[in-house]
Design an enzyme around this catalytic site. Structure first.
Site, short mmCIF file in Angstrom:
data_model
loop_
_atom_site.label_atom_id
_atom_site.label_comp_id
_atom_site.label_asym_id
_atom_site.label_seq_id
_atom_site.Cartn_x
_atom_site.Cartn_y
_atom_site.Cartn_z
N PRO A 8 -1.65 11.65 -15.61
CG PRO A 8 -3.84 11.74 -15.10
CD PRO A 8 -3.03 11.88 -16.17
CD GLU A 9 3.73 8.55 -14.81
OE1 GLU A 9 4.26 7.50 -14.28
OE2 GLU A 9 4.40 9.41 -15.56
CE LYS A 13 -0.17 4.67 -15.09
NZ LYS A 13 0.20 4.35 -16.53
NE ARG A 26 3.39 8.04 -24.22
CZ ARG A 26 2.55 6.90 -24.36
NH1 ARG A 26 3.45 5.86 -24.84
NH2 ARG A 26 1.18 7.06 -24.46
#
Length: 316
Positions: free
Chosen positions: A2-3, A58, A299
């Site tokens: 979740p950002e 966040k 990533r």
DNA sequence: ACCGCAACCTGTACGC
DNA sequence: TGCGTACAGGTTGCGG
């Protein structure tokens, strides 16, 4: 996960369903989920009431009221009024939550079957819906910690190192532009723009998805050295960050699967509006060039080779 | 002081 | 079917 937009969706759900309710019990089903409180979390929550739900980047936190605060009619923020040190006033404690990569805060009927990855369960004295912290990968955690009043905004002590997020009034655009190019010591900062966007001590709330989306909107390659950015370009990038986050929020956030949901277990649908993230080989919405994926910090970075050319002075 | 990277976890998708 | 590998939205702490 979740950002910022996804966390804000959760914050709004908690605001509606949890504020004003008094915690009856906390049950810890996995010690890692409360690792920074090591066993004390249930005792520190029992009998306390959530005064509000706050967010920075966040992180979420719920300032906690004691029953004496409520009977005295205080607002719980500066009710104790104790001097702690220069510029700080004790303000009790807060329940802090970080969702990590896979954390969820769910408001569910107590009879709902236990989720496979349930880590912490909070019950309330009104006997109503429980608050459950569910987290597959256990990168997230809950923590009770002191809440210090720091101007211009009270923040829990453990997240004092987290910068303001770009949707906060207190976010300082000029300071951000300066710090992008200069260290605190005044020496030039040597880093790439995407690393800087992901640095939560510079600007908070931006993660891999919204970094890529904002860079695409601002036509910047992720490896662009921050020291080569003009003030104008930085302003464009900040505007793009705010724009993409606001649009995502309107659509309930980004969910590729059921891992990213609001407190009622529902997914957002901003994934349909993503221009580059997760879209390797699909056409750039602006020019039609196939989107590229490049390895980045264990990533991925997604970008348009034509709109976002690799800077010549970047490391190959 | 700063920067970049491995580590922390579980699950899914994919190639052989 | 099974096995190995790569990858997933984040943060921390440590080595250089």
């Amino acid at each position: 996960m979740p950002e910022l937009p996804e966390v804000e969706v959760v914050r709004r759900g908690l605001e509606r369903w949890v504020v004003g309710r008094t915690i009856a019990s906390a049950e810890v089903l996995h010690p890692r989920a409360v690792r920074r409180n090591a066993g004390s979390l249930p005792d520190r929550l029992k009998g306390r009431t959530a005064a509000s739900v706050e967010r920075r980047g966040k992180y979420l936190w719920l300032p906690l009221l004691d029953s004496e605060d409520i009977t005295a009619g205080l607002d719980g923020l500066d009710g104790l009024g104790r001097e702690v040190g220069a510029g700080e006033v004790a303000a009790g404690e807060a329940l802090i939550a970080h969702l990590g990569m896979s954390g969820q805060l769910l408001v569910v009927d107590p009879l709902t079957p236990t989720e496979k990855h349930l880590r912490v369960r909070l019950t309330f004295t009104d006997g109503g819906p429980e608050l459950r912290f569910v987290d597959q990968r256990t990168f997230g955690h809950l923590l009770v910690a002191p809440l210090a009043v720091r101007l211009p905004r009270p923040v829990p002590e453990p997240i004092a190192h987290i910068a303001a997020d770009p949707l906060e009034d207190v976010f300082d655009d000029e300071e951000f532009a300066t710090r992008l190019r200069l260290r605190r010591t005044g020496m030039p900062r040597r880093t790439e723009i995407k690393r800087a966007l992901l640095d939560q001590s510079l600007i908070s709330g931006v993660g891999n998805i919204y970094a890529d989306e904002a860079l695409w909107r601002a036509r910047l390659h992720w490896a662009r050295p921050t020291e080569t950015l003009t003030t104008t370009k930085i302003a464009e990038l900040l505007a793009a960050v705010r724009e993409v986050m606001a649009e995502a929020l309107e659509q309930g956030g980004t969910s590729f699967d059921s891992l990213y949901v609001n407190v009622n277990g529902e997914s957002g649908y901003f994934d349909r509006s993503l221009a580059v993230y997760g879209r390797r080989d699909r056409p750039c919405p602006r020019c039609g060039t196939p989107i590229r994926r490049e390895p980045f910090m264990n990533r991925s970075s997604y970008s348009c080779p034509k709109c976002q050319p690799r800077p010549r002075n970047a490391h190959p």
